[in-house]
Every structure is written in C-alpha cells, then in structure tokens.
Design an enzyme around this catalytic site. Structure first.
Site, mmCIF file in Angstrom:
data_model
loop_
_atom_site.group_PDB
_atom_site.id
_atom_site.type_symbol
_atom_site.label_atom_id
_atom_site.label_comp_id
_atom_site.label_asym_id
_atom_site.label_seq_id
_atom_site.Cartn_x
_atom_site.Cartn_y
_atom_site.Cartn_z
ATOM 1 N N SER A 199 72.572 105.111 47.975
ATOM 2 C CA SER A 199 73.938 104.762 47.592
ATOM 3 C C SER A 199 74.781 106.027 47.452
ATOM 4 O O SER A 199 74.374 106.976 46.785
ATOM 5 C CB SER A 199 73.903 104.004 46.263
ATOM 6 O OG SER A 199 75.217 103.703 45.849
ATOM 7 N N ALA A 200 75.969 106.033 48.077
ATOM 8 C CA ALA A 200 76.761 107.266 48.186
ATOM 9 C C ALA A 200 77.284 107.775 46.846
ATOM 10 O O ALA A 200 77.427 108.983 46.645
ATOM 11 C CB ALA A 200 77.937 107.043 49.144
ATOM 12 N N HIS A 201 77.565 106.872 45.899
ATOM 13 C CA HIS A 201 78.208 107.350 44.663
ATOM 14 C C HIS A 201 77.256 108.073 43.720
ATOM 15 O O HIS A 201 77.651 108.532 42.648
ATOM 16 C CB HIS A 201 78.952 106.217 43.949
ATOM 17 C CG HIS A 201 78.101 105.250 43.193
ATOM 18 N ND1 HIS A 201 77.923 105.331 41.833
ATOM 19 C CD2 HIS A 201 77.393 104.175 43.593
ATOM 20 C CE1 HIS A 201 77.139 104.332 41.425
ATOM 21 N NE2 HIS A 201 76.798 103.621 42.475
ATOM 22 N N THR A 231 83.344 93.372 59.468
ATOM 23 C CA THR A 231 83.982 94.621 59.888
ATOM 24 C C THR A 231 83.577 95.742 58.940
ATOM 25 O O THR A 231 83.646 95.587 57.719
ATOM 26 C CB THR A 231 85.517 94.446 59.906
ATOM 27 O OG1 THR A 231 85.814 93.378 60.811
ATOM 28 C CG2 THR A 231 86.215 95.715 60.358
ATOM 29 N N CYS A 259 74.207 98.218 27.440
ATOM 30 C CA CYS A 259 75.030 97.092 27.037
ATOM 31 C C CYS A 259 75.247 96.204 28.242
ATOM 32 O O CYS A 259 75.866 96.618 29.222
ATOM 33 C CB CYS A 259 76.385 97.587 26.547
ATOM 34 S SG CYS A 259 76.505 97.582 24.770
ATOM 35 N N ASN A 299 65.733 106.221 37.475
ATOM 36 C CA ASN A 299 67.090 106.551 37.044
ATOM 37 C C ASN A 299 67.184 106.902 35.564
ATOM 38 O O ASN A 299 68.109 107.587 35.145
ATOM 39 C CB ASN A 299 68.049 105.406 37.376
ATOM 40 C CG ASN A 299 67.516 104.054 36.993
ATOM 41 O OD1 ASN A 299 66.410 103.675 37.406
ATOM 42 N ND2 ASN A 299 68.270 103.313 36.206
ATOM 43 N N GLY A 344 73.629 100.531 46.646
ATOM 44 C CA GLY A 344 72.210 100.478 46.331
ATOM 45 C C GLY A 344 71.718 99.081 45.993
ATOM 46 O O GLY A 344 70.642 98.663 46.438
ATOM 47 N N SER A 345 72.490 98.340 45.228
ATOM 48 C CA SER A 345 72.050 96.996 44.825
ATOM 49 C C SER A 345 71.894 96.087 46.039
ATOM 50 O O SER A 345 70.913 95.349 46.156
ATOM 51 C CB SER A 345 73.050 96.377 43.844
ATOM 52 O OG SER A 345 73.152 97.176 42.691
HETATM 53 C C1 LIG Z 1 72.577 103.198 40.770
HETATM 54 C C2 LIG Z 1 71.284 102.651 41.180
HETATM 55 C C3 LIG Z 1 71.184 101.467 41.927
HETATM 56 C C4 LIG Z 1 72.395 100.625 42.243
HETATM 57 O O1 LIG Z 1 73.212 101.251 43.186
HETATM 58 P P1 LIG Z 1 74.727 100.710 43.333
HETATM 59 O O2 LIG Z 1 75.242 101.467 44.508
HETATM 60 O O3 LIG Z 1 75.424 101.066 42.064
HETATM 61 O O4 LIG Z 1 74.653 99.255 43.566
HETATM 62 C C5 LIG Z 1 69.948 101.053 42.327
HETATM 63 N N1 LIG Z 1 68.840 101.745 42.024
HETATM 64 C C6 LIG Z 1 68.877 102.892 41.317
HETATM 65 C C7 LIG Z 1 67.607 103.631 41.038
HETATM 66 C C8 LIG Z 1 70.099 103.375 40.872
HETATM 67 O O5 LIG Z 1 70.135 104.498 40.160
#
Ligand SMILES: *Cc1c(COP(=O)(O)O)cnc(C)c1O
Length: 394
Positions: free
Chosen positions: A203-205, A241, A329, A155, A75-76
């Site tokens: 973002s997949a996680h 890659t 933090c 978030n 996501g970042s």
């Molecule tokens: C978690 C999050 C991100 C960052 O995603 P990563 O895959 O951890 O870099 C960006 N935006 C929002 C709203 C998020 O919740």
C-alpha cells in the site's frame, strides 16, 4: 530551552505524508493528461504508458514481472482479494487456510468471513517476540491446505517473519503463499522470486505515496478469482478505469523508497535502538517484539506497568506527540490489541503500551525530546497509581 514543546509525528506505521516529488509527478495526471487509458486515441497513450511505467517500477523493486502487478485501492483490498480470490478459485482442491494470530484485520476478518463460507482456518500462534514457528507451520499443512497467508512484518510490534523459509515450506508442500507486506515494502528488502512468494499486498501510503492505492502481486499461473467484473481493465482481473494519478504516485514512491532504503534503514535502526534503550531505563517498562534484524527499522513498542493508559495518551497528545496506543478505538469502543494479547501481554499492560514508528523526518533531537517527555509523564502518572505506591512501600 529543554522543555520547549515541539510537535512530533512518530506514527509513520499508521500512514505517511506524501513526498513532494511524488505529488509533482502525479499532478499532470489530474489535469493535463486525463485521457482514459482504455481509449483508442492519442490522449489515452499518455495515461496508458504512465500505468505501464508504474507497473515496471513496482516489478523492479519486488523482482517480479510487470504483468504480475495489479493495482488496487490499497492494502485492505489487496489482502481481501488475495485471500478470497485464491480460496474461491481453489475450493476444488481443498478448503483449509493457514494464517497467524497477529495479522492485520484486513487478513483476519477476511479469514473469519471465509470460515462462514465453509473454509477452515488455522491461526498459528507466535512466541513472545511475535515470531511464528516453522515447525508448527509444517505440521499445520495438510492435503486440504490451499493457502498460507503470513504477514511480512507486523504493524504493531515490528516483528519480521522468516519469509524465505516460509516460502520454501509452502513451495515444497505445493501450497500457495500470500504475504501482507504493507509494513515491509519500501522499508526492508523484498524479492518475491527468491522468497517464493506467490501473492503479495502493498500500500502506497505506508511509504510516502498517496492513500487509496495499492498493489496485489499475483505470480503468473496462480488460480485466482477476478475481483471486479466490468470493462476488462487489468486483464479483466480488476476492472474499472484505473486511478491513474494514484498509480503514478505509487510508482514514483516505491522507486524513491528503494533508492533510499539502505541508508534510511541504517539511520532508523540507530534512532530506534537509542529510543528503545532510553525507554527501557524507565523502571517497569518492557519492550514488545524482537530485537535487531528481526525488527522493522522504525518500530518501537513498549509497555509500562503501573500506568493508566488513558492518562498516558492524553499527556502525549498534550505534549505534541503523535504516537499509537496498544488499544485501537474502533466504532467507539476500545479494543485491546490482538497482537499484544498473542505475545502474552496482560490486559492492563496492553492499555499502557505505546507504539512509536519513525520515518524520514524523525531526528535525533526528536528522540531526545521524547525520552525526556516520556520519563516525566510516566513518573507523574505513576505518582497517582495506588498499586505503584503500594509497590514503593514494600
Ligand atoms: C495499513 C495496513 C494495511 C491496510 O492498508 P490500507 O492501504 O490502509 O488499506 C494492511 N496490512 C498492514 C500490515 C497494514 O499496516
């Protein structure tokens, strides 16, 4: 056995575990199918077609075309690329960007960086539910505006923005629209076509896929700088890659999320509202964010007055509860949440704010346990709070 301690992970908005079906589908791509997708021999065909399949799966969920899907490291990276890439590619047209005060730091700090490079950024304020004003957005757009970046869902407080309406405004004014949909993907309905979205980060996680893999959707024809210069992978926009196993995992995870979206959404909304109702029965508690449809299904964010934040989180940890606080933090110092600040929560209440974010394994028993533990903890901490004792006396 009501007081029996149980471990509860209720921090799904921070990250999720990976579903076993996702891992299963990824596994062969670490060992057996290792061919470089850019090679010319048959070993490459397996990995190349796996990437194509994942791309089609993502496109189907977003209602985009497959060749509008670009894989990133998360996501970042997607937020950075979408915003900087569009800004630098469209400098000739203008230097003004519009975003909000409640974006993730991946968006906010990218905008701050661009300000150092001559761009002007408007940070839209939000109301106490965390909602932007469409009027304010319209008024902020000028002939210098090249990009609007507004998150799909927040978030911290879970507020879902009126994305379709924002998309319409941007389209009418001929301004590009990027949305950080990291919290929304796999949890709420998205349609980039219907919602007039030009760029979207995911973002997949955050939906039971692997960490370190994400997507930037880039609508065809959009002017955007290439991110990584190299061997011309991903149509030279983001070379290197590909993370094949990660991409396969993302594709599987987004497909699974789509299949269970409706059912899981309805289940979580019931749990969410039960948790909210129960926590609001604790005196001097306050819900942050919107209610009903405008709130992410799994998000609960509540502030407690007359409660020492540090004591609260030590107690939660001791009781086996993994939740998030209103202060993050970072690098050893405690930063109060800019989101809670933007919706007008005073500093002392920000420190004693808890975000619970629920997911697939959250059960009604968890909520019952949580409600019991929370009211016990809050009562115990408040007994030591001099302001609260004062309050009781008057
Ligand atoms: C978690 C999050 C991100 C960052 O995603 P990563 O895959 O951890 O870099 C960006 N935006 C929002 C709203 C998020 O919740």
């Amino acid at each position: 056995m009501n007081n029996m301690k149980r471990n509860i992970y209720i921090d799904y908005a921070a990250t999720t575990y990976m579903k076993s079906e996702v891992l299963e589908e990824m596994n062969p791509y670490f060992t057996e199918y290792f061919g470089n997708p850019s090679s010319i021999h048959f070993m490459s065909r397996k990995t190349k077609s796996a990437i194509d399949k994942a791309r089609r799966r993502v496109a189907k969920v977003l209602n985009s075309k497959a060749d509008e899907i670009f894989f990133t490291s998360g996501g970042s990276e997607s937020d950075n690329w979408g915003i900087k890439g569009v800004a630098f590619a469209n400098e000739g047209k203008g230097n003004h960007i519009i975003t909000t005060k409640i974006e993730h730091h991946a968006v906010l700090n990218t905008c701050k960086y661009l300000e150092k490079h001559g761009f002007k950024v408007t940070y839209l304020s939000v109301n106490k539910e965390g909602m932007i004003s469409l009027e304010e957005l319209k008024n902020a757009i000028s002939d210098k505006t090249i990009l609007v970046s507004i998150m799909f869902a927040n978030n911290e407080i879970g507020t879902i923005q009126p994305i379709k309406e924002i998309g319409e405004i941007c389209r009418a004014k001929n301004v590009l629209f990027h949305t950080d949909a990291v919290q929304a993907t796999g949890h709420v309905f998205i349609d980039v076509d219907e919602m007039n979205i030009d760029l979207l980060s995911l973002s997949a996680h955050k939906f039971y896929g692997p960490k370190g893999i994400g997507v930037l959707y880039i609508k065809k024809g959009i002017k955007i700088d290439n991110l990584i210069h190299g061997g011309s992978q991903q149509r030279a926009k983001r070379s290197g890659t590909e993370n094949v196993a990660g991409i396969v995992g993302l594709g599987k995870a987004i497909e699974l999320a789509e299949e269970t979206l409706e059912e899981e959404r309805n289940r979580l909304i019931l749990l969410r509202d039960k948790l909210i109702d129960g926590l609001l029965k604790i005196p001097y508690s306050k819900l942050n964010g919107a209610v009903g449809e405008k709130r992410l299904p799994g998000n609960v964010n509540i502030s407690f007055e007359f409660v020492d934040g540090e004591a609260l989180f030590i107690n939660l940890d001791t009781m086996g509860i993994c939740a998030s606080s209103g202060s993050a933090c970072s690098a050893g110092s405690v930063e109060p949440s800019h989101v809670l600040d933007a919706i007008g929560i005073p500093q002392n209440m920000i420190d004693s704010t808890v975000r619970f974010s629920m997911g697939e394994k959250t059960t009604e028993e968890d909520i019952d346990y949580l409600l019991k533990v929370m009211s016990d903890i809050i009562e115990r901490i408040r007994k030591l709070n001099s302001e609260y004792k004062q309050k009781l006396r008057v």
